[in-house]
Scaffold this motif. Sequence first.
Motif, mmCIF file in Angstrom:
data_model
loop_
_atom_site.group_PDB
_atom_site.id
_atom_site.type_symbol
_atom_site.label_atom_id
_atom_site.label_comp_id
_atom_site.label_asym_id
_atom_site.label_seq_id
_atom_site.Cartn_x
_atom_site.Cartn_y
_atom_site.Cartn_z
ATOM 1 N N ILE A 1 23.743 42.674 42.019
ATOM 2 C CA ILE A 1 23.429 42.403 43.851
ATOM 3 C C ILE A 1 24.888 42.477 44.358
ATOM 4 O O ILE A 1 25.153 42.561 45.059
ATOM 5 N N GLY A 2 26.600 41.561 43.093
ATOM 6 C CA GLY A 2 27.397 42.082 43.901
ATOM 7 C C GLY A 2 28.466 43.472 44.557
ATOM 8 O O GLY A 2 28.610 44.035 45.682
ATOM 9 N N SER A 3 27.641 44.806 43.750
ATOM 10 C CA SER A 3 27.725 46.223 43.980
ATOM 11 C C SER A 3 27.626 46.130 45.819
ATOM 12 O O SER A 3 27.620 47.502 46.235
ATOM 13 N N SER A 4 26.094 45.813 45.475
ATOM 14 C CA SER A 4 25.398 46.081 46.921
ATOM 15 C C SER A 4 25.904 45.228 47.971
ATOM 16 O O SER A 4 25.944 45.559 49.372
ATOM 17 N N ILE A 5 26.679 44.179 47.809
ATOM 18 C CA ILE A 5 27.155 43.797 48.973
ATOM 19 C C ILE A 5 28.351 44.028 48.936
ATOM 20 O O ILE A 5 28.674 44.355 50.199
ATOM 21 N N LEU A 6 29.356 44.337 48.279
ATOM 22 C CA LEU A 6 30.212 45.417 48.782
ATOM 23 C C LEU A 6 29.904 46.269 49.026
ATOM 24 O O LEU A 6 30.456 47.456 50.552
ATOM 25 N N MET A 7 28.658 47.730 49.445
ATOM 26 C CA MET A 7 28.209 48.634 49.845
ATOM 27 C C MET A 7 28.345 48.278 50.924
ATOM 28 O O MET A 7 28.362 48.524 52.022
ATOM 29 N N ILE A 8 27.255 46.651 51.793
ATOM 30 C CA ILE A 8 27.091 46.346 52.539
ATOM 31 C C ILE A 8 28.011 45.999 53.731
ATOM 32 O O ILE A 8 28.769 46.675 54.424
ATOM 33 N N VAL A 9 29.079 45.768 53.104
ATOM 34 C CA VAL A 9 30.238 44.885 53.588
ATOM 35 C C VAL A 9 31.297 46.724 53.767
ATOM 36 O O VAL A 9 31.725 46.565 54.955
ATOM 37 N N ALA A 10 31.282 47.514 53.331
ATOM 38 C CA ALA A 10 32.096 48.752 53.996
ATOM 39 C C ALA A 10 31.697 49.040 54.678
ATOM 40 O O ALA A 10 32.433 49.465 55.017
ATOM 41 N N GLY A 11 30.282 48.802 54.614
ATOM 42 C CA GLY A 11 29.577 50.378 55.378
ATOM 43 C C GLY A 11 30.175 49.356 57.082
ATOM 44 O O GLY A 11 29.931 50.411 57.800
ATOM 45 N N ALA A 12 30.088 47.914 56.984
ATOM 46 C CA ALA A 12 30.583 47.632 57.607
ATOM 47 C C ALA A 12 31.521 47.517 58.284
ATOM 48 O O ALA A 12 31.903 47.938 59.265
ATOM 49 N N ILE A 13 32.123 47.885 57.760
ATOM 50 C CA ILE A 13 33.587 48.111 57.899
ATOM 51 C C ILE A 13 33.630 49.518 58.241
ATOM 52 O O ILE A 13 34.732 49.602 59.856
ATOM 53 N N LEU A 14 33.492 50.765 58.132
ATOM 54 C CA LEU A 14 33.869 51.495 58.673
ATOM 55 C C LEU A 14 32.786 51.503 59.840
ATOM 56 O O LEU A 14 33.455 52.995 60.599
ATOM 57 N N ARG A 15 31.412 51.333 60.017
ATOM 58 C CA ARG A 15 30.776 50.899 61.114
ATOM 59 C C ARG A 15 31.442 50.555 61.956
ATOM 60 O O ARG A 15 31.253 51.108 63.177
#
Length: 103
Positions: A3-17
Amino acid sequence: MTIGSSILMIVAGAILRYAVTWHIHGLNLPALGLILAIAGIITLVIRLIWLFNPDLGGQRPPTDPPAELGGWPANRSPLPPRGHASPPVSTGPHGWRPEDHSR
């Protein structure tokens, strides 16, 4: 994936976006961020479904000890019966016990 790595992917994606304004030739950072965020959301949903529905895991924890560890003895239950105390244990020198001196 946890779950933590999924949230990390969401956060990294939002930052890049939404937060990065760099322009790299041949790489569309907002599109990459969107892909990361969507992948993170999908994996988070799958992981939460799997967490709250243990039947989907395929394996259940054993209810009895394995036979190679001896299992439960056939003539007694795994837990002692209620109301039966264990024998007193000596706590001091020469077998002194608190109940001997409570009078």
